[in-house]
Design a protein around this motif. Structure first.
Motif, PDB file in Angstrom:
ATOM      1  N   UNK A  19     -34.332  72.862  13.910  1.00  8.74           N
ATOM      2  CA  UNK A  19     -34.113  73.664  12.697  1.00  8.74           C
ATOM      3  C   UNK A  19     -33.632  75.080  13.021  1.00  8.74           C
ATOM      4  N   UNK A  20     -33.796  75.512  14.294  1.00  7.25           N
ATOM      5  CA  UNK A  20     -33.302  76.831  14.709  1.00  7.25           C
ATOM      6  C   UNK A  20     -31.786  76.844  14.858  1.00  7.25           C
ATOM      7  N   UNK A  21     -31.190  75.677  15.068  1.00  6.54           N
ATOM      8  CA  UNK A  21     -29.762  75.588  15.366  1.00  6.54           C
ATOM      9  C   UNK A  21     -28.935  75.662  14.090  1.00  6.54           C
ATOM     10  N   UNK A  22     -27.887  76.452  14.147  1.00  6.69           N
ATOM     11  CA  UNK A  22     -26.987  76.580  13.007  1.00  6.69           C
ATOM     12  C   UNK A  22     -26.072  75.361  12.938  1.00  6.69           C
ATOM     13  N   UNK A  23     -25.857  74.862  11.733  1.00  8.31           N
ATOM     14  CA  UNK A  23     -24.950  73.734  11.539  1.00  8.31           C
ATOM     15  C   UNK A  23     -23.634  74.235  10.963  1.00  8.31           C
ATOM     16  N   UNK A  24     -22.689  73.308  10.818  1.00 11.73           N
ATOM     17  CA  UNK A  24     -21.380  73.671  10.291  1.00 11.73           C
ATOM     18  C   UNK A  24     -20.311  73.657  11.365  1.00 11.73           C
ATOM     19  N   UNK A  25     -19.067  73.778  10.955  1.00 12.57           N
ATOM     20  CA  UNK A  25     -17.918  73.823  11.856  1.00 12.57           C
ATOM     21  C   UNK A  25     -17.629  75.283  12.189  1.00 12.57           C
ATOM     22  N   UNK A  26     -17.441  75.566  13.476  1.00 13.94           N
ATOM     23  CA  UNK A  26     -17.223  76.948  13.920  1.00 13.94           C
ATOM     24  C   UNK A  26     -15.733  77.264  14.011  1.00 13.94           C
ATOM     25  N   UNK A  27     -15.379  78.486  13.653  1.00 11.15           N
ATOM     26  CA  UNK A  27     -13.982  78.913  13.731  1.00 11.15           C
ATOM     27  C   UNK A  27     -13.553  79.032  15.193  1.00 11.15           C
ATOM     28  N   UNK A  28     -12.463  78.372  15.582  1.00 11.26           N
ATOM     29  CA  UNK A  28     -12.009  78.462  16.972  1.00 11.26           C
ATOM     30  C   UNK A  28     -11.396  79.819  17.315  1.00 11.26           C
ATOM     31  N   UNK A  29     -11.179  80.659  16.313  1.00 11.37           N
ATOM     32  CA  UNK A  29     -10.537  81.956  16.552  1.00 11.37           C
ATOM     33  C   UNK A  29     -11.551  83.101  16.607  1.00 11.37           C
TER      34      UNK A  29
ATOM     35  N   UNK B  32     -15.055  82.592  15.869  1.00 10.33           N
ATOM     36  CA  UNK B  32     -16.374  82.012  16.119  1.00 10.33           C
ATOM     37  C   UNK B  32     -17.315  82.074  14.910  1.00 10.33           C
ATOM     38  N   UNK B  33     -16.791  82.402  13.755  1.00  5.53           N
ATOM     39  CA  UNK B  33     -17.607  82.401  12.544  1.00  5.53           C
ATOM     40  C   UNK B  33     -17.949  80.960  12.169  1.00  5.53           C
ATOM     41  N   UNK B  34     -19.135  80.795  11.585  1.00  2.00           N
ATOM     42  CA  UNK B  34     -19.467  79.499  10.996  1.00  2.00           C
ATOM     43  C   UNK B  34     -20.390  79.735   9.800  1.00  2.00           C
ATOM     44  N   UNK B  35     -20.320  78.855   8.791  1.00  6.39           N
ATOM     45  CA  UNK B  35     -19.554  77.603   8.787  1.00  6.39           C
ATOM     46  C   UNK B  35     -18.191  77.760   8.113  1.00  6.39           C
ATOM     47  N   UNK B  36     -17.224  76.961   8.597  1.00  3.50           N
ATOM     48  CA  UNK B  36     -15.932  76.893   7.932  1.00  3.50           C
ATOM     49  C   UNK B  36     -16.065  76.057   6.661  1.00  3.50           C
ATOM     50  N   UNK B  37     -15.097  76.207   5.785  1.00  7.21           N
ATOM     51  CA  UNK B  37     -15.068  75.407   4.561  1.00  7.21           C
ATOM     52  C   UNK B  37     -13.845  74.494   4.598  1.00  7.21           C
ATOM     53  N   UNK B  38     -13.947  73.386   3.900  1.00  2.38           N
ATOM     54  CA  UNK B  38     -12.845  72.425   3.835  1.00  2.38           C
ATOM     55  C   UNK B  38     -11.935  72.811   2.677  1.00  2.38           C
ATOM     56  N   UNK B  39     -10.637  73.053   2.991  1.00  5.74           N
ATOM     57  CA  UNK B  39      -9.716  73.534   1.980  1.00  5.74           C
ATOM     58  C   UNK B  39      -8.311  73.054   2.306  1.00  5.74           C
ATOM     59  N   UNK B  40      -7.660  72.418   1.365  1.00  2.00           N
ATOM     60  CA  UNK B  40      -6.289  71.928   1.535  1.00  2.00           C
ATOM     61  C   UNK B  40      -6.175  71.009   2.767  1.00  2.00           C
ATOM     62  N   UNK B  41      -7.144  70.123   2.903  1.00  3.92           N
ATOM     63  CA  UNK B  41      -7.178  69.144   3.994  1.00  3.92           C
ATOM     64  C   UNK B  41      -7.242  69.792   5.376  1.00  3.92           C
ATOM     65  N   UNK B  42      -7.733  71.019   5.422  1.00  6.90           N
ATOM     66  CA  UNK B  42      -7.905  71.733   6.684  1.00  6.90           C
ATOM     67  C   UNK B  42      -9.243  72.462   6.651  1.00  6.90           C
ATOM     68  N   UNK B  43      -9.624  72.955   7.830  1.00  8.98           N
ATOM     69  CA  UNK B  43     -10.803  73.804   7.928  1.00  8.98           C
ATOM     70  C   UNK B  43     -10.358  75.257   7.788  1.00  8.98           C
ATOM     71  N   UNK B  44     -10.956  75.965   6.865  1.00 12.29           N
ATOM     72  CA  UNK B  44     -10.564  77.351   6.592  1.00 12.29           C
ATOM     73  C   UNK B  44     -11.716  78.290   6.943  1.00 12.29           C
ATOM     74  N   UNK B  45     -11.388  79.395   7.601  1.00  7.47           N
ATOM     75  CA  UNK B  45     -12.391  80.390   7.957  1.00  7.47           C
ATOM     76  C   UNK B  45     -12.439  81.476   6.880  1.00  7.47           C
ATOM     77  N   UNK B  46     -13.579  81.629   6.212  1.00 10.06           N
ATOM     78  CA  UNK B  46     -13.683  82.669   5.173  1.00 10.06           C
ATOM     79  C   UNK B  46     -13.582  84.081   5.733  1.00 10.06           C
ATOM     80  N   UNK B  47     -13.804  84.234   7.045  1.00  8.13           N
ATOM     81  CA  UNK B  47     -13.803  85.567   7.645  1.00  8.13           C
ATOM     82  C   UNK B  47     -12.410  86.009   8.087  1.00  8.13           C
TER      83      UNK B  47
END
Length: 323
Positions: A229-239, A241-256
């Motif tokens: 439960x200590x571990x953060x979930x979600x997809x991390x931004x490869x640029x 390193x923010x997480x979690x990314x959101x799914x948008x337009x059939x891609x992973x989008x970084x809100x940051x």
């Protein structure tokens, strides 16, 4: 013959994955970061010995690098194991600078560097635990008795070491610098000249080591007191390193940073296999990467170069290297 090649040790991959998934404010973050640094230095030290391993007769030695063998709730991690018909040699590598003191009376290992002293776990005790483990494993699987010995090898050519205490004579032949390792192995060849394991035993034992080799995921989390439960979930931004990314337009989008990625979920899957389980279901994948669609999760899993087993709700996916 090289049976298990040297790759980045699983413990390094797991520690790096923990740091990616742990909040910077976590109480154990710095401790894990320090451990990762030591492990990476150790890996570089192990690599520096490859020159000497290449000098060993290929027809005589079976070489296994970075074995991770389960030992109850713990993990028996062996830097390098040499298997012959005459003996089994466990090699523990220390890539450390300064003056290294093996205090045999108090069973302590001390590094003196820049006039500062720092204590570490006693390498001889660890090597003897590994020795005992391998002997027990051989007996449990009905192999003929074979000598199991060990060497603690100092890979840093600029380091020095000293053995102190009344019991230092007992480990004198079991500690050496990297450039002396082949001589110590030759001494073992002279000492153990009678074969104990036949060719079929060597093949069987090799298969057993490879079959038992498993990622020490649970062990490392337990060692540092990290809960899932200590571990953060979600997809991390490869640029960024923010997480979690959101799914948008059939891609992973970084809100940051607003970057998009088609396959950022691949790294999330790797983290899952390193930290959570060696297999994953559609439902577990959706929960881990924060998506709701069963169909989308299925498409992403099928396109991720994974193997699968089972059908419909019972299907799970797994990668090559964690089968």
């Amino acid at each position: 013959m090289l049976v298990k090649d040297r790759t980045i040790p699983l413990k390094i991959l797991i520690l790096a994955a923990i740091l990616r998934r742990l909040p910077l404010s976590h109480a154990k973050y710095q401790q894990i970061l320090d451990e990762l640094g030591r492990r990476q230095a150790g890996y570089e030290g192990e690599q520096s010995l490859d020159f000497y391993y290449r000098e060993l007769p290929k027809q005589k030695y079976l070489i296994f690098h970075d074995l991770n063998l389960p030992d109850g709730d713990y993990n028996c991690q062996i830097d390098t194991l040499l298997l012959t018909g005459e003996f089994i040699l466990i090699i523990d590598v220390k890539n450390m600078a300064g003056k290294l003191v093996f205090d045999t009376d108090n069973e302590q290992f001390i590094q003196i560097k820049n006039e500062e002293e720092k204590g570490y776990s006693y390498p001889i005790a660890q090597a003897e635990r590994h020795q005992k483990y391998i002997k027990k494993l051989l007996a449990a699987n009905h192999f003929p008795p074979v000598p199991v010995v060990y060497l603690v090898v100092i890979s840093n050519s600029y380091a020095s070491y000293v053995l102190t205490g009344k019991n230092s004579y007992k480990i004198k032949s079991k500690v050496c610098k990297g450039d002396v390792m082949l001589k110590r192995i030759h001494d073992l060849e002279c000492m153990y000249a009678t074969p104990s394991l036949a060719a079929k035993d060597l093949r069987k034992l090799s298969r057993l080591f490879l079959k038992m080799n498993t990622p020490p995921t649970g062990y490392l989390l337990q060692k540092f007191g990290i809960q899932r439960s200590d571990l953060l979930t979600g997809v991390q931004c490869p640029y960024c390193k923010y997480l979690p990314l959101i799914r948008k337009k059939q891609k992973w989008c970084c809100p940051k940073c607003q970057h998009y990625s088609l396959d950022a979920h691949i790294d999330a899957l790797r983290d899952y296999f390193l930290l959570v389980d060696t297999k994953i279901t559609n439902r577990e994948f959706r929960r881990f990467v924060h998506i709701d669609s069963i169909d989308l999760a299925g498409r992403l899993l099928r396109s991720s170069n994974l193997h699968f087993s089972g059908t419909k709700r019972n299907r799970f996916y797994y990668p090559d290297n964690f089968k």
